[in-house]
Design a protein around this motif. Structure first.
Motif, PDB file in Angstrom:
ATOM      1  N   GLY A 139       0.808  -1.206   0.000  1.00 33.10           N
ATOM      2  CA  GLY A 139       0.000   0.000   0.000  1.00 33.10           C
ATOM      3  C   GLY A 139       0.842   1.257   0.000  1.00 33.10           C
ATOM      4  N   CYS A 140       0.186   2.367   0.267  1.00 25.93           N
ATOM      5  CA  CYS A 140       0.872   3.659   0.361  1.00 25.93           C
ATOM      6  C   CYS A 140       0.059   4.555   1.282  1.00 25.93           C
ATOM      7  CB  CYS A 140       1.024   4.315  -1.019  1.00 25.93           C
ATOM      8  SG  CYS A 140      -0.526   4.838  -1.776  1.00 25.93           S
ATOM      9  N   THR A 147      -0.323  15.834  -2.699  1.00 24.74           N
ATOM     10  CA  THR A 147      -1.245  15.499  -3.782  1.00 24.74           C
ATOM     11  C   THR A 147      -0.996  14.063  -4.232  1.00 24.74           C
ATOM     12  OG1 THR A 147       0.197  16.145  -5.630  1.00 24.74           O
ATOM     13  CG2 THR A 147      -1.135  17.893  -4.593  1.00 24.74           C
ATOM     14  N   ALA A 148      -2.007  13.479  -4.874  1.00 23.18           N
ATOM     15  CA  ALA A 148      -1.852  12.127  -5.416  1.00 23.18           C
ATOM     16  C   ALA A 148      -0.758  12.098  -6.479  1.00 23.18           C
ATOM     17  CB  ALA A 148      -3.175  11.640  -5.990  1.00 23.18           C
ATOM     18  N   GLY A 149      -0.652  13.162  -7.266  1.00 22.52           N
ATOM     19  CA  GLY A 149       0.389  13.225  -8.279  1.00 22.52           C
ATOM     20  C   GLY A 149       1.777  13.200  -7.656  1.00 22.52           C
ATOM     21  N   GLN A 150       1.954  13.930  -6.556  1.00 22.99           N
ATOM     22  CA  GLN A 150       3.243  13.906  -5.872  1.00 22.99           C
ATOM     23  C   GLN A 150       3.555  12.523  -5.325  1.00 22.99           C
ATOM     24  OE1 GLN A 150       2.453  16.972  -2.930  1.00 22.99           O
ATOM     25  NE2 GLN A 150       3.825  18.417  -3.965  1.00 22.99           N
ATOM     26  N   LEU A 151       2.550  11.890  -4.740  1.00 26.54           N
ATOM     27  CA  LEU A 151       2.767  10.579  -4.145  1.00 26.54           C
ATOM     28  C   LEU A 151       3.126   9.561  -5.228  1.00 26.54           C
ATOM     29  CD1 LEU A 151       2.788   9.002  -1.523  1.00 26.54           C
ATOM     30  CD2 LEU A 151       0.317   8.655  -1.765  1.00 26.54           C
ATOM     31  N   TYR A 152       2.476   9.640  -6.367  1.00 28.30           N
ATOM     32  CA  TYR A 152       2.805   8.744  -7.481  1.00 28.30           C
ATOM     33  C   TYR A 152       4.263   8.917  -7.900  1.00 28.30           C
ATOM     34  CZ  TYR A 152       2.877   6.959 -12.284  1.00 28.30           C
ATOM     35  OH  TYR A 152       3.205   6.296 -13.447  1.00 28.30           O
ATOM     36  N   VAL A 153       4.712  10.160  -8.035  1.00 33.96           N
ATOM     37  CA  VAL A 153       6.100  10.417  -8.433  1.00 33.96           C
ATOM     38  C   VAL A 153       7.069   9.894  -7.375  1.00 33.96           C
ATOM     39  CG1 VAL A 153       7.796  12.246  -8.858  1.00 33.96           C
ATOM     40  CG2 VAL A 153       5.538  12.354  -9.922  1.00 33.96           C
ATOM     41  N   SER A 154       6.743  10.072  -6.103  1.00 37.74           N
ATOM     42  CA  SER A 154       7.603   9.578  -5.028  1.00 37.74           C
ATOM     43  C   SER A 154       7.739   8.058  -5.084  1.00 37.74           C
ATOM     44  CB  SER A 154       7.052  10.006  -3.668  1.00 37.74           C
ATOM     45  OG  SER A 154       7.111  11.411  -3.512  1.00 37.74           O
ATOM     46  N   LEU A 155       6.624   7.366  -5.328  1.00 38.59           N
ATOM     47  CA  LEU A 155       6.682   5.909  -5.394  1.00 38.59           C
ATOM     48  C   LEU A 155       7.416   5.437  -6.644  1.00 38.59           C
ATOM     49  CD1 LEU A 155       3.139   4.899  -4.116  1.00 38.59           C
ATOM     50  CD2 LEU A 155       5.291   4.817  -2.886  1.00 38.59           C
ATOM     51  N   GLN A 156       7.259   6.151  -7.736  1.00 34.99           N
ATOM     52  CA  GLN A 156       8.008   5.802  -8.946  1.00 34.99           C
ATOM     53  C   GLN A 156       9.509   5.993  -8.721  1.00 34.99           C
ATOM     54  OE1 GLN A 156       6.780   4.523 -12.098  1.00 34.99           O
ATOM     55  NE2 GLN A 156       5.240   4.056 -10.538  1.00 34.99           N
TER      56      GLN A 156
END
Length: 254
Positions: A139-140, A147-156
């Motif tokens: 999970g995350c 933001t969701a966009g920031q979280l996506y970039v962090s996980l990538q």
């Protein structure tokens, strides 16, 4: 003589927090102390002196124990972002120092909060990432002031690390997260295996290679993950970031 290996241990606190401790040669770090008592007990039992505290973000369940620890170990250094009032030293993207003779590197990994940090410890055994509430096993984190966009970039960004990298999340959410992962990918055998293993705690740390097999938030390019996210959102999703945002919204309501 070879250097003594680090001891990395989860100190259970509050309802489901892990306060990670890292120690070598009698000196210790703790990460995100939501309360002081369990950490002090652990340090006392093992004859350790607290040298540093690393804070990933400002939520009280990650900072509530700082004052109590500083009362007992007033010389310990608190590292944190600019929004951490108790920080003695600024820690932000690219900041580095040595602990126990090994390099500590800071990444800015926003999304859960805008100022969230991760601490990367490089040693002879490999790479250890203290990721706070950015990544959980399967999970995350929720999105609060990021933001969701920031979280996506962090996980990538995490996903680009070597597969043997070990992650040390701050909460024991694995079993609940795997129930969601099984809904997203009911045909994923790795998720089924992980659900059986999650009956035994602690489930952490986890390797990146393991998470890439089971964590839907790292598998947004997969056909079934994208299809299920689109079904939930009621329309076609343009890219991995859109799939991620749909998954995060679904998990919020799961």
């Amino acid at each position: 003589m070879a250097a003594q290996a680090f001891t990395i241990h989860p100190v259970a606190a509050l309802d489901d927090n892990y306060i990670w401790t890292v120690s070598r040669n009698g000196q210790a770090v703790c990460i995100d102390p939501g309360e002081a008592g369990p950490v002090l007990d652990y340090l006392h039992r093992h004859g350790l002196s607290l040298a540093e505290i690393w804070i990933t973000h400002h939520h009280h369940d990650h900072t509530g124990g700082i004052a109590g620890l500083k009362q007992v170990f007033p010389q310990c250094t608190v590292y944190g972002n600019r929004d951490i009032a108790a920080a003695d030293r600024y820690a932000g993207e690219g900041v580095q120092w040595l602990f126990g003779g090994c390099r500590v590197e800071v990444w800015h990994t926003p999304g859960h909060t805008a100022g969230h940090l991760s601490y990367l410890l490089h040693d002879a055994e490999g790479l250890h990432v203290f990721c706070g509430d950015t990544l959980f096993s399967a999970g995350c984190g929720r999105v609060f002031c990021g933001t969701a966009g920031q979280l996506y970039v962090s996980l990538q960004r995490y996903a680009g690390l070597p597969g043997h990298t070990l992650f040390y999340p701050a909460h024991e959410y694995t079993a609940a997260n795997l129930r969601f992962a099984a809904c997203v990918e009911p045909d994923n055998p790795a998720v089924r295996t992980a659900r059986a293993a999650a009956e035994h705690m602690p489930t952490l740390p986890v390797s990146l290679a393991h998470e890439l097999r089971i964590n839907p938030f790292l598998r947004t390019g997969g056909r079934q993950v994208a299809q299920k996210a689109a079904e939930y959102s009621g329309g076609k999703l343009a890219d991995g970031a859109a799939v991620f945002a749909a998954l995060r919204e679904w998990k919020n309501r799961f």
